[in-house]
Design a protein around this motif. Structure first.
Motif, mmCIF file in Angstrom:
data_model
loop_
_atom_site.group_PDB
_atom_site.id
_atom_site.type_symbol
_atom_site.label_atom_id
_atom_site.label_comp_id
_atom_site.label_asym_id
_atom_site.label_seq_id
_atom_site.Cartn_x
_atom_site.Cartn_y
_atom_site.Cartn_z
ATOM 1 N N ILE A 32 26.771 38.336 19.753
ATOM 2 C CA ILE A 32 27.473 38.030 21.005
ATOM 3 C C ILE A 32 27.819 36.546 21.021
ATOM 4 O O ILE A 32 26.939 35.699 20.785
ATOM 5 C CB ILE A 32 26.547 38.334 22.207
ATOM 6 C CG1 ILE A 32 26.031 39.770 22.119
ATOM 7 C CG2 ILE A 32 27.261 38.084 23.531
ATOM 8 C CD1 ILE A 32 24.656 39.961 22.718
ATOM 9 N N ALA A 34 30.481 33.930 23.382
ATOM 10 C CA ALA A 34 31.585 33.752 24.331
ATOM 11 C C ALA A 34 32.506 32.619 23.898
ATOM 12 O O ALA A 34 33.572 32.427 24.478
ATOM 13 C CB ALA A 34 31.008 33.442 25.712
ATOM 14 N N ILE A 111 30.606 41.043 20.397
ATOM 15 C CA ILE A 111 30.913 41.005 21.838
ATOM 16 C C ILE A 111 31.290 39.564 22.171
ATOM 17 O O ILE A 111 30.492 38.643 21.976
ATOM 18 C CB ILE A 111 29.691 41.469 22.662
ATOM 19 C CG1 ILE A 111 29.381 42.936 22.309
ATOM 20 C CG2 ILE A 111 29.931 41.304 24.159
ATOM 21 C CD1 ILE A 111 28.099 43.470 22.899
ATOM 22 N N THR A 112 32.512 39.368 22.635
ATOM 23 C CA THR A 112 33.014 38.000 22.851
ATOM 24 C C THR A 112 32.960 37.631 24.340
ATOM 25 O O THR A 112 33.929 37.125 24.898
ATOM 26 C CB THR A 112 34.449 37.861 22.320
ATOM 27 O OG1 THR A 112 35.244 38.883 22.929
ATOM 28 C CG2 THR A 112 34.516 37.983 20.829
ATOM 29 N N GLU A 113 31.843 37.920 24.941
ATOM 30 C CA GLU A 113 31.684 37.644 26.369
ATOM 31 C C GLU A 113 30.403 36.872 26.599
ATOM 32 O O GLU A 113 29.459 36.971 25.817
ATOM 33 C CB GLU A 113 31.508 38.962 27.137
ATOM 34 C CG GLU A 113 32.721 39.795 27.302
ATOM 35 C CD GLU A 113 32.355 41.000 28.162
ATOM 36 O OE1 GLU A 113 31.864 40.790 29.285
ATOM 37 O OE2 GLU A 113 32.522 42.130 27.673
ATOM 38 N N GLU A 114 30.367 36.183 27.723
ATOM 39 C CA GLU A 114 29.144 35.525 28.179
ATOM 40 C C GLU A 114 28.107 36.598 28.519
ATOM 41 O O GLU A 114 28.447 37.593 29.175
ATOM 42 C CB GLU A 114 29.505 34.720 29.436
ATOM 43 C CG GLU A 114 28.423 33.908 30.037
ATOM 44 C CD GLU A 114 28.292 32.512 29.428
ATOM 45 O OE1 GLU A 114 29.190 32.076 28.684
ATOM 46 O OE2 GLU A 114 27.264 31.884 29.717
ATOM 47 N N VAL A 115 26.865 36.447 28.069
ATOM 48 C CA VAL A 115 25.808 37.390 28.474
ATOM 49 C C VAL A 115 24.624 36.626 29.068
ATOM 50 O O VAL A 115 24.450 35.435 28.816
ATOM 51 C CB VAL A 115 25.262 38.252 27.301
ATOM 52 C CG1 VAL A 115 26.305 39.213 26.790
ATOM 53 C CG2 VAL A 115 24.688 37.394 26.194
ATOM 54 N N THR A 124 23.132 41.583 30.076
ATOM 55 C CA THR A 124 24.322 42.074 30.778
ATOM 56 C C THR A 124 25.448 41.082 30.543
ATOM 57 O O THR A 124 25.233 39.865 30.606
ATOM 58 C CB THR A 124 24.041 42.227 32.287
ATOM 59 O OG1 THR A 124 23.031 43.219 32.441
ATOM 60 C CG2 THR A 124 25.276 42.677 33.052
ATOM 61 N N SER A 125 26.633 41.624 30.264
ATOM 62 C CA SER A 125 27.779 40.747 29.997
ATOM 63 C C SER A 125 28.555 40.499 31.277
ATOM 64 O O SER A 125 28.353 41.180 32.286
ATOM 65 C CB SER A 125 28.677 41.368 28.932
ATOM 66 O OG SER A 125 29.505 42.339 29.532
ATOM 67 N N GLN A 126 29.486 39.544 31.188
ATOM 68 C CA GLN A 126 30.320 39.176 32.339
ATOM 69 C C GLN A 126 31.039 40.383 32.922
ATOM 70 O O GLN A 126 31.208 40.493 34.123
ATOM 71 C CB GLN A 126 31.384 38.190 31.859
ATOM 72 C CG GLN A 126 31.171 36.793 32.312
ATOM 73 C CD GLN A 126 32.157 35.868 31.616
ATOM 74 O OE1 GLN A 126 32.700 36.168 30.555
ATOM 75 N NE2 GLN A 126 32.379 34.725 32.218
ATOM 76 N N THR A 127 31.509 41.295 32.046
ATOM 77 C CA THR A 127 32.258 42.452 32.553
ATOM 78 C C THR A 127 31.342 43.632 32.856
ATOM 79 O O THR A 127 31.817 44.732 33.114
ATOM 80 C CB THR A 127 33.333 42.902 31.538
ATOM 81 O OG1 THR A 127 32.656 43.270 30.331
ATOM 82 C CG2 THR A 127 34.360 41.837 31.268
ATOM 83 N N ARG A 129 28.887 45.027 30.778
ATOM 84 C CA ARG A 129 28.276 45.792 29.672
ATOM 85 C C ARG A 129 26.780 45.530 29.665
ATOM 86 O O ARG A 129 26.362 44.372 29.795
ATOM 87 C CB ARG A 129 28.860 45.353 28.332
ATOM 88 C CG ARG A 129 30.187 45.988 28.015
ATOM 89 C CD ARG A 129 30.783 45.393 26.762
ATOM 90 N NE ARG A 129 30.266 45.992 25.529
ATOM 91 C CZ ARG A 129 30.854 45.834 24.338
ATOM 92 N NH1 ARG A 129 31.959 45.109 24.233
ATOM 93 N NH2 ARG A 129 30.361 46.406 23.269
#
Ligand SMILES: Cc1cc2nc3c(=O)[nH]c(=O)nc-3n(C[C@H](O)[C@H](O)[C@H](O)COP(=O)(O)OP(=O)(O)OC[C@H]3O[C@@H](n4cnc5c(N)ncnc54)[C@H](O)[C@@H]3O)c2cc1C
Ligand SMILES: NC(=O)c1ccc[n+]([C@@H]2O[C@H](COP(=O)([O-])OP(=O)(O)OC[C@H]3O[C@@H](n4cnc5c(N)ncnc54)[C@H](O)[C@@H]3O)[C@@H](O)[C@H]2O)c1
Length: 475
Positions: A32, A34, A111-115, A124-127, A129
């Motif tokens: 992961i 971001a 996963i290219t999101e902030e977790v 848990t991710s920003q969106t 997940r």
């Protein structure tokens, strides 16, 4: 709620990326990040800075060869060409690594999101997940810290994250900060032909280094670029196309402006802070120590001072040394311990070296003289400062600034610290790191091997022979 299950989840694709060894080939791994794939060292840290430092060092050759009877002139540096050579290579490596994890490998999910943590083993991710993993490694690094004064986010005010992508070489740059990042960029920009003003809060550059290094580097650097010492940043203001950097005298009234400098570009090199505040560590009960994640010797995170099985931390988020070779070693420790839970190994390396790729280059390992005095007592230590200029190769180079400073224990003969300023300092230090890591005494190191004559490394040999240590019996 759909919960994605993994064997291993890694937060951070810098040193974290190397955790995905062949052991995980038939297991499910989430990586992961971001930010830019590959993390700080590759994209905005060690690697691009050293790719800039090298041409900047070459650009200063005319000054180095003038005392040797060689007339050379530096004409100009093509910043866009230098920048594009560096980033065309780096950006391709980052993109290739990302594609490999994302598309080419079946068992890895990128996963290219902030977790953040939403439970002891849950992220848990920003969106929204939600991921759960048997093993979680926090390798989320650090970021530049900004002084809390007005103007630090104005356009034209950069950090190390952005300054290397400037469209052109600034005519003048003000660098705030006098340690690693400030001193490396001062040498880069000055070497390439910009006018550099380095503003430093204390009276010495590299003030955490051994005092001889700090004093001598401050003296030598003042001949290469403008130093403004004992100045604390007060504020930055836009003035037409220029930036005004207002400073207060350190130790004086910090609300009062005592000086002002103007430039096209400002670089804030005012430290880095760990990304612990992005993690919601409370949800997992993870302990912190001075904002860094707390760990045991196997690099498991601690919760109420007890190790948490299956949650690990490596690199800048957990180690205040903030060095890539340290993060890489920690990655190897955690890889081993995850893969061999019945035969875990502690992190035991303690001779941690660091190089500052400034002008002149600096390399250091172990205790400073002051630390050694506190730890062992003044009478228990011996020091030797050997100038490059007093060795044969130093005569060839006509070097007048470089030196090797060694600190050893007078009774055991073991090296306690080594500090070098001068050409190839980082390479000259490596055999000393080896001696310290493997317990070779100063006299064994000096006399238990041939030293190529008349190589630059003889400055290390002579420093070793100048220490007041027991003889090893070797000739
Ligand atoms: C200008 C500069 C020069 C340097 N030069 C040297 C050098 O010469 N030698 C040396 O040894 N060290 C050097 N360093 C230090 C070195 O870069 C770091 O020690 C190293 O990169 C740390 O690696 P890491 O794996 O801990 O973190 P990083 O490589 O920073 O990786 C962390 C990653 O985590 C991601 N992340 C963070 N939080 C989250 C979140 N909540 N969700 C999702 N993703 C997240 C970030 O996007 C980042 O990509 C330098 C640093 C800088 C800034
Ligand atoms: N070659 C390398 O190994 C290398 C290179 C770059 C960075 N790093 C790592 O990155 C980390 C961060 O380096 P760094 O140099 O940014 O940070 P640092 O914390 O080492 O130094 C910050 C500097 O900013 C100054 N400062 C802070 N606030 C100020 C203010 N308000 N006004 C004036 N000056 C102010 C401090 O006095 C200090 O000189 C280091 O721990 C280092 O290990 C390593």
């Amino acid at each position: 709620m759909n919960i994605e299950k993994y064997d291993l989840a890694i937060i951070g694709s810098g040193s974290g990326n190397s955790l995905i060894t062949p052991y995980w080939d038939d297991r499910k791994v989430a990586i992961i990040d971001a930010g830019i794939f590959g993390g700080t060292c590759l994209n905005a840290g060690c690697i691009p800075t050293k790719m800039f430092a090298y041409p900047a060092q070459l650009a200063s050759t005319p000054q180095q060869v003038a005392p040797l009877g060689i007339d050379m002139a530096f004409e100009s540096a093509d910043w866009p060409e230098i920048r594009d050579r560096i980033f065309s290579r780096i950006d391709a490596i980052s993109a290739g690594g990302k594609r490999y994890r994302d598309v080419e490998l079946e068992h890895t999910t990128l996963i290219t999101e902030e977790v953040h943590f939403s439970g002891p083993k849950q992220l848990t991710s920003q969106t929204g997940r939600v991921l759960e993993a048997d093993q979680i490694v926090i390798a989320a690094g650090s970021r530049p810290s900004f002084p809390s004064v007005p103007g630090v986010h104005l356009p034209g005010v950069h950090t190390s994250e952005t300054v290397m992508r400037l469209p052109e070489l600034p005519k003048r740059i003000i660098i705030v900060g006098g340690k690693y990042i400030g001193s490396e960029f001062a040498a880069i920009f000055a070497g390439l032909g910009a006018e550099v003003i380095q503003v430093n809060r204390s009276g010495r550059l590299l003030s955490s280094h051994d005092h001889t290094i700090s004093d001598e580097f401050t003296r030598v650097a003042s001949g290469h670029w403008q130093l403004e010492m004992n100045q604390t940043l007060h504020s930055i203001e836009q003035e037409g196309h220029q930036l005004r950097v207002n400073v207060s005298e350190t130790g004086g009234n910090l609300n009062e402006i005592s000086g002002t400098y103007t430039s096209d570009v400002v670089l804030l090199a005012t430290g880095r802070e760990p990304n612990t505040d992005r993690m919601n560590l409370e949800a997992a009960g993870i302990d912190t120590f001075n904002d860094f994640i707390a760990r045991d010797e196997y690099l498991r995170v601690l919760s109420n001072d007890e190790p948490v099985e299956g949650v690990w931390a490596i690199g800048d988020i957990a180690n205040d040394q903030m060095l890539k070779h340290v993060a890489n070693h920690e990655q190897r420790v955690v890889s081993h311990n995850m893969e061999h839970p019945d035969n875990m190994k502690p992190d035991t390396l303690d001779a941690i070296p660091a190089g500052v790729f400034t002008r002149p280059q600096i390399a250091t390992v172990g205790l400073t003289e002051d630390q050694a005095k506190i730890q062992y007592g003044s009478e228990a230590i011996t020091t030797k400062i050997q100038a490059y200029g007093d060795t044969a190769y130093g005569w060839a180079m006509e070097d007048s600034d470089g030196f090797v400073k060694l600190i050893a224990n007078t009774s055991t003969g073991k090296l306690l610290g080594a500090h070098i300023m001068g050409p190839e300092a980082t390479n000259l230090l490596q055999p000393v790191i080896m001696a310290m890591s493997f317990g070779i005494t100063a006299h064994q190191m000096a006399r238990g091997q041939y030293w190529i004559h008349p190589a630059m490394a003889e400055v290390v040999e002579n420093a070793l022979l100048g220490l007041d240590v027991p003889e090893s019996g070797l000739l």
